[in-house]
Design an enzyme around this catalytic site. Structure first.
Site, mmCIF file in Angstrom:
data_model
loop_
_atom_site.group_PDB
_atom_site.id
_atom_site.type_symbol
_atom_site.label_atom_id
_atom_site.label_comp_id
_atom_site.label_asym_id
_atom_site.label_seq_id
_atom_site.Cartn_x
_atom_site.Cartn_y
_atom_site.Cartn_z
ATOM 1 N N HIS A 95 0.841 -1.201 0.000
ATOM 2 C CA HIS A 95 0.000 0.000 0.000
ATOM 3 C C HIS A 95 0.874 1.248 0.000
ATOM 4 O O HIS A 95 1.829 1.355 0.775
ATOM 5 C CB HIS A 95 -0.918 0.024 1.212
ATOM 6 C CG HIS A 95 -1.830 1.222 1.222
ATOM 7 N ND1 HIS A 95 -2.944 1.317 0.411
ATOM 8 C CD2 HIS A 95 -1.778 2.396 1.903
ATOM 9 C CE1 HIS A 95 -3.538 2.471 0.600
ATOM 10 N NE2 HIS A 95 -2.842 3.156 1.513
ATOM 11 N N SER A 96 0.550 2.203 -0.884
ATOM 12 C CA SER A 96 1.231 3.478 -0.979
ATOM 13 C C SER A 96 2.732 3.245 -1.251
ATOM 14 O O SER A 96 3.078 2.627 -2.250
ATOM 15 C CB SER A 96 0.985 4.299 0.293
ATOM 16 O OG SER A 96 1.319 5.644 0.119
ATOM 17 N N LEU A 97 3.614 3.696 -0.376
ATOM 18 C CA LEU A 97 5.044 3.440 -0.596
ATOM 19 C C LEU A 97 5.308 1.943 -0.710
ATOM 20 O O LEU A 97 6.158 1.510 -1.509
ATOM 21 C CB LEU A 97 5.862 4.024 0.557
ATOM 22 C CG LEU A 97 7.379 3.765 0.493
ATOM 23 C CD1 LEU A 97 7.998 4.443 -0.724
ATOM 24 C CD2 LEU A 97 8.062 4.233 1.774
ATOM 25 N N SER A 123 -1.760 -0.942 -4.043
ATOM 26 C CA SER A 123 -2.873 -0.243 -3.407
ATOM 27 C C SER A 123 -2.474 1.193 -3.076
ATOM 28 O O SER A 123 -1.386 1.439 -2.546
ATOM 29 C CB SER A 123 -3.264 -1.001 -2.128
ATOM 30 O OG SER A 123 -4.231 -0.313 -1.384
ATOM 31 N N HIS A 231 -6.953 8.179 0.882
ATOM 32 C CA HIS A 231 -5.710 7.454 0.642
ATOM 33 C C HIS A 231 -5.594 6.204 1.513
ATOM 34 O O HIS A 231 -4.972 5.223 1.115
ATOM 35 C CB HIS A 231 -4.527 8.392 0.903
ATOM 36 C CG HIS A 231 -3.201 7.813 0.500
ATOM 37 N ND1 HIS A 231 -2.890 7.497 -0.801
ATOM 38 C CD2 HIS A 231 -2.099 7.475 1.235
ATOM 39 C CE1 HIS A 231 -1.661 7.007 -0.861
ATOM 40 N NE2 HIS A 231 -1.176 6.980 0.367
#
Length: 256
Positions: A95-97, A123, A231
């Protein structure tokens, strides 16, 4: 009554489900997160799926280690760690980074002839070649960085408001932000594995076009799944995230 499943250390880099299972899902956390972000995931994805959360330097039992500020500082080592694991089918979720880390790790494995995940699930992350210009969040003063964390809505307010705790956590969060800010996409051969993209409809940091851009990173299928939320929809839409992960992983997990 049996004890609930939990994550137990496998080595400094990995924490895995306490109950071994034939299919493994490697999980990569968002900036400022850790393997503990997935502490309650074991047992949620079906009887065949083992959670294996990645622990980068600077957090958890590795808190004394200097956190990395660029992907190249740890991707080769992490690839070696995964290659040393007993042979079993596996997938990646980030997820994200964490999605960016999972993507670059999958590319590194492919380019070096290492075992590939059965699929890559990303994601809350814009497609690497279509990322917005870096915000240089890692260069913000502490107050500015804390305010940005509040806007991202992924850290509980009581944590952000705990001054002493945030003084301890900020160096690792800042290092993670540097990984994102300093990342530069490098063209290379396409992945040859299915790619699934999770995205939040109210995510201000990932536009629909940036989300769809992931289709240019694989020669296999790429499907996009939209969730209600910002987010950090993986928290607000947790039940649906788990349900979709179970569906996506089931074919490979059942045959493992």
């Amino acid at each position: 009554m049996s004890a609930p499943e939990r994550l137990v250390p496998l080595n400094p880099w990995l924490l895995k489900s306490s109950s071994p299972r034939p299919f493994r899902l490697y999980c990569f956390s968002y900036a400022g997160g850790s393997a503990a972000s997935f502490a309650d995931w074991p047992g949620q994805l079906g009887a065949q799926v083992e959670i294996c959360a990645v622990q980068l330097p600077g957090r958890g039992t590795r808190f004394h280690e200097t956190p990395c500020t660029e992907l190249d500082q740890f991707i080769p080592t992490l690839a070696e760690v995964l290659a040393a694991q007993p042979a079993q089918p596996f997938a990646f979720f980030g997820h994200s980074l964490g999605a960016l880390v999972a993507f670059e790790l999958a590319r590194y494995q492919a380019w070096h002839g290492l075992a590939q995940p059965t699929q890559l699930i990303v994601s809350g992350c814009a497609a690497p070649r279509y990322r917005s210009p870096p915000e240089d969040l890692h260069l913000l003063p502490d107050g500015g960085l804390l305010e940005r964390l509040r806007e991202l809505n992924g850290t509980p307010p009581e944590i952000l408001g705990h001054r002493e705790l945030m003084e301890v956590l900020l160096p690792t969060i800042r290092a993670d932000m540097a990984i994102a800010d300093l990342y530069r996409y490098r063209a290379g051969p396409l992945l040859d594995i299915p790619l699934s993209v999770f995205a939040g409809m109210q995510d201000d940091f990932d536009t629909p076009d940036q989300t769809r851009g992931w289709r240019e990173e694989t020669s296999s299928l790429c499907d996009v799944y939209w969730f209600d939320g910002d987010h950090f929809f993986i928290q607000s839409e947790r039940a649906r995230v788990f349900a979709l992960l179970r569906d996506l992983l089931a074919p490979a997990a059942v045959s493992a």
